[in-house]
Design a protein around this motif. Structure first.
Motif, PDB file in Angstrom:
ATOM      1  N   LEU A  99       0.871  -1.051  -0.039  1.00 26.64           N
ATOM      2  CA  LEU A  99       0.241  -0.083  -0.011  1.00 26.64           C
ATOM      3  C   LEU A  99       0.745   1.180  -0.030  1.00 26.64           C
ATOM      4  N   ASP A 100       0.255   2.317  -0.776  1.00 23.23           N
ATOM      5  CA  ASP A 100       0.854   3.577  -0.521  1.00 23.23           C
ATOM      6  C   ASP A 100       0.016   4.735   0.308  1.00 23.23           C
ATOM      7  N   GLY A 101      -1.093   4.068   0.473  1.00 21.66           N
ATOM      8  CA  GLY A 101      -1.978   5.370   1.283  1.00 21.66           C
ATOM      9  C   GLY A 101      -2.990   4.501   1.731  1.00 21.66           C
ATOM     10  N   ALA A 102      -3.940   5.332   2.693  1.00 18.36           N
ATOM     11  CA  ALA A 102      -5.271   4.851   3.110  1.00 18.36           C
ATOM     12  C   ALA A 102      -5.965   6.026   3.252  1.00 18.36           C
ATOM     13  N   VAL A 103      -7.469   5.700   3.008  1.00 20.36           N
ATOM     14  CA  VAL A 103      -8.547   6.659   3.265  1.00 20.36           C
ATOM     15  C   VAL A 103      -9.478   6.062   3.874  1.00 20.36           C
ATOM     16  N   LEU A 104      -9.795   6.829   5.441  1.00 20.34           N
ATOM     17  CA  LEU A 104     -10.617   6.147   6.272  1.00 20.34           C
ATOM     18  C   LEU A 104     -11.537   7.242   6.724  1.00 20.34           C
ATOM     19  N   LEU A 105     -13.149   6.944   6.447  1.00 22.91           N
ATOM     20  CA  LEU A 105     -14.084   7.586   6.679  1.00 22.91           C
ATOM     21  C   LEU A 105     -14.764   7.273   7.822  1.00 22.91           C
ATOM     22  N   ALA A 106     -14.643   7.716   9.015  1.00 13.91           N
ATOM     23  CA  ALA A 106     -15.204   7.361  10.385  1.00 13.91           C
ATOM     24  C   ALA A 106     -15.081   5.868  10.773  1.00 13.91           C
ATOM     25  N   PRO A 107     -13.954   5.428  10.963  1.00 17.95           N
ATOM     26  CA  PRO A 107     -13.469   3.915  10.635  1.00 17.95           C
ATOM     27  C   PRO A 107     -13.857   3.446  12.129  1.00 17.95           C
ATOM     28  N   PHE A 108     -14.374   2.149  12.048  1.00 20.59           N
ATOM     29  CA  PHE A 108     -14.335   1.129  13.321  1.00 20.59           C
ATOM     30  C   PHE A 108     -12.975   0.690  13.639  1.00 20.59           C
ATOM     31  N   LEU A 109     -12.788   1.119  14.892  1.00 24.94           N
ATOM     32  CA  LEU A 109     -11.195   0.571  15.283  1.00 24.94           C
ATOM     33  C   LEU A 109     -11.246  -0.782  16.111  1.00 24.94           C
ATOM     34  N   LYS A 110     -12.124  -0.826  17.155  1.00 30.68           N
ATOM     35  CA  LYS A 110     -12.204  -2.162  17.868  1.00 30.68           C
ATOM     36  C   LYS A 110     -13.375  -1.749  18.914  1.00 30.68           C
ATOM     37  N   TYR A 111     -13.919  -2.950  19.367  1.00 31.48           N
ATOM     38  CA  TYR A 111     -14.958  -2.957  20.485  1.00 31.48           C
ATOM     39  C   TYR A 111     -14.737  -2.137  21.570  1.00 31.48           C
ATOM     40  N   ASN A 112     -13.295  -2.347  22.014  1.00 26.64           N
ATOM     41  CA  ASN A 112     -12.864  -1.602  23.384  1.00 26.64           C
ATOM     42  C   ASN A 112     -12.141  -0.323  22.876  1.00 26.64           C
ATOM     43  N   ALA A 113     -12.221   0.099  21.743  1.00 28.52           N
ATOM     44  CA  ALA A 113     -11.424   1.472  21.445  1.00 28.52           C
ATOM     45  C   ALA A 113     -12.222   2.538  22.089  1.00 28.52           C
ATOM     46  N   PRO A 114     -11.598   3.636  22.386  1.00 24.10           N
ATOM     47  CA  PRO A 114     -12.237   4.936  23.174  1.00 24.10           C
ATOM     48  C   PRO A 114     -13.165   5.420  21.999  1.00 24.10           C
ATOM     49  N   THR A 115     -12.847   5.267  20.840  1.00 21.68           N
ATOM     50  CA  THR A 115     -13.894   5.890  19.678  1.00 21.68           C
ATOM     51  C   THR A 115     -15.204   5.453  19.421  1.00 21.68           C
ATOM     52  N   LEU A 116     -15.376   4.156  20.322  1.00 17.39           N
ATOM     53  CA  LEU A 116     -16.827   3.526  19.876  1.00 17.39           C
ATOM     54  C   LEU A 116     -17.820   3.973  20.969  1.00 17.39           C
ATOM     55  N   ARG A 117     -18.946   4.344  20.535  1.00 22.13           N
ATOM     56  CA  ARG A 117     -20.056   4.591  21.323  1.00 22.13           C
ATOM     57  C   ARG A 117     -20.715   3.504  21.704  1.00 22.13           C
ATOM     58  N   PRO A 118     -21.628   3.322  22.997  1.00 23.61           N
ATOM     59  CA  PRO A 118     -22.274   2.084  23.272  1.00 23.61           C
ATOM     60  C   PRO A 118     -23.092   1.702  22.025  1.00 23.61           C
ATOM     61  N   ASN A 119     -22.873   0.476  21.779  1.00 30.23           N
ATOM     62  CA  ASN A 119     -23.756  -0.227  20.780  1.00 30.23           C
ATOM     63  C   ASN A 119     -23.430   0.505  19.513  1.00 30.23           C
ATOM     64  N   SER A 120     -22.395   1.022  19.102  1.00 36.11           N
ATOM     65  CA  SER A 120     -22.351   1.732  17.849  1.00 36.11           C
ATOM     66  C   SER A 120     -23.363   2.986  17.601  1.00 36.11           C
ATOM     67  N   GLY A 121     -23.929   3.441  18.771  1.00 37.70           N
ATOM     68  CA  GLY A 121     -24.715   4.354  18.539  1.00 37.70           C
ATOM     69  C   GLY A 121     -26.426   3.801  18.221  1.00 37.70           C
ATOM     70  N   GLY A 122     -26.405   2.559  18.791  1.00 39.26           N
ATOM     71  CA  GLY A 122     -27.817   1.886  18.474  1.00 39.26           C
ATOM     72  C   GLY A 122     -27.930   1.170  16.878  1.00 39.26           C
ATOM     73  N   TRP A 123     -26.752   0.983  16.357  1.00 33.97           N
ATOM     74  CA  TRP A 123     -26.688   0.377  14.994  1.00 33.97           C
ATOM     75  C   TRP A 123     -26.358  -1.223  15.454  1.00 33.97           C
ATOM     76  N   ALA A 124     -25.799  -1.569  16.382  1.00 36.77           N
ATOM     77  CA  ALA A 124     -25.417  -2.949  16.389  1.00 36.77           C
ATOM     78  C   ALA A 124     -25.843  -3.522  17.823  1.00 36.77           C
ATOM     79  N   HIS A 125     -26.016  -4.705  17.702  1.00 36.90           N
ATOM     80  CA  HIS A 125     -26.156  -5.501  18.840  1.00 36.90           C
ATOM     81  C   HIS A 125     -25.352  -6.715  18.665  1.00 36.90           C
ATOM     82  N   VAL A 126     -24.392  -6.943  20.063  1.00 42.89           N
ATOM     83  CA  VAL A 126     -23.381  -8.297  19.949  1.00 42.89           C
ATOM     84  C   VAL A 126     -24.015  -8.999  21.403  1.00 42.89           C
ATOM     85  N   PRO A 127     -24.522 -10.225  21.047  1.00 49.29           N
ATOM     86  CA  PRO A 127     -24.829 -11.230  22.013  1.00 49.29           C
ATOM     87  C   PRO A 127     -23.593 -11.562  22.814  1.00 49.29           C
TER      88      PRO A 127
END
Length: 329
Positions: A175-203
């Motif tokens: 790769l020579d570059g990357a374009v990241l638009l509002a990327p998901f980083l990980k379930y335990n990253a400080p960027t994530l809101r609870p349940n991805s803002g109501g978008w997802a549910h994980v059992p």
């Protein structure tokens, strides 16, 4: 000999207990969550419908014929940008964004429908193994890259997470570059809101059990559902929404995200740009830079005022920022 037998017996009993706990956790929680609240704000595109070009087909290494869309720039030395859609979605809704970049001469853009998504659901709804998305994208790049052409991986939301995973994996060195638009980083990253803002549910119990089995290299249950998505009924009835997914298996969900040591994947990113809306419902916009700058100084970060998670790809300023970045590679 008695001691060895005792050790073997203890190990066998421990393994059985471990497996019993994992299987019990999986069985204790079925993926039947009913969403009762609104999740992401889906943009109304009725007044300005996105006209995606007819899909082309490429052949992956396992022989599967997978759909994607081409947006040529007509510029000889433009880089190749492979841009990945977000979770549940497919490439067609990103046609407007891709067209803006191509028409500006910033890049030749490819919008793939990932395996199990969009036009590719005819091949089934799952991946054959964790990491198959990366191999599929590498095959697409190999079949389109011109000699000497720079290659950029990109994506929105979970597609951005897959772009990060790609950079940290076996194909990342190309790769020579990357374009990241509002990327998901990980379930335990400080960027994530609870349940991805109501978008997802994980059992959660089921997920923990599946992770435990995979740690023991038991992957026979990886096809079980591990996440559900809050796709509104009105969206499902729209022209592009009819092809949206509302659940993923453990294997697919894992393939879509950075690895458990997500900071290691981030550290391996090439020069990149990250654009996110200040009003993103799924992620905390001002947490990206502090977190990612702890492991890499290769990023440019842009926060767009009054812009939501799904609207970030529609904003003209997003395309302008990304085009500027691509032309500077």
């Amino acid at each position: 000999m008695t001691i060895l037998l005792a050790i073997a017996k203890f190990a066998a009993i421990s393994a059985c207990i471990y497996l019993a706990i994992a299987l019990g956790l999986i069985a204790s929680q079925a993926p039947n969550h009913k969403f009762t609240a609104e999740g992401l704000k889906f943009p109304d595109r009725k007044r300005n419908p996105i006209k995606a070009p007819e899909a082309s087909i490429y052949t992956a290494r396992d022989g599967a014929e997978l759909a994607y869309r081409i947006f040529p720039s007509g510029v000889e030395d433009a880089p190749l940008l492979v841009f990945v859609h977000g979770s549940s979605a497919h490439g067609a809704p990103y046609a407007g964004f891709a067209q803006k970049l191509a028409q500006s001469g910033a890049a030749d853009v490819l919008l793939p429908d990932l395996r199990g998504h969009g036009l590719n659901i005819k091949h089934g709804l799952d991946v054959a193994y964790i990491g198959q998305f990366e191999d599929d994208l590498a095959d697409l790049i190999a079949q389109h890259k011109k000699p000497g052409q720079k290659v950029v991986i990109g994506g929105h939301s979970s597609g951005g997470g897959l772009a990060i995973r790609y950079a940290g994996g076996a194909h990342g060195a190309d790769l020579d570059g990357a374009v990241l638009l509002a990327p998901f980083l990980k379930y335990n990253a400080p960027t994530l809101r609870p349940n991805s803002g109501g978008w997802a549910h994980v059992p959660l119990r089921r997920l923990i059990g599946l992770v435990m089995l995979n740690m023991a290299q038991i992957k026979v249950f990886n096809g079980l559902t591990a996440i559900q998505f809050n796709v509104p009924e009105k969206v499902k009835q729209s022209p592009t929404g009819r092809l949206m997914r509302d659940y993923y298996s453990f294997a697919m969900n894992t393939s879509y995200a950075p690895r458990n040591d997500y900071l290691s994947d981030i550290a391996k990113l090439p020069k990149f740009i990250l654009v996110v809306g200040q009003q993103d419902e799924a992620f905390v916009a001002d947490q990206y830079a502090p977190l990612m700058q702890g492991v890499t100084q290769k990023g440019r970060y842009e926060i767009l005022p009054n812009v939501s998670h799904l609207a970030v790809t529609d904003e003209d300023i997003t395309a302008l920022y990304v085009a500027e970045y691509l032309k500077g590679l």
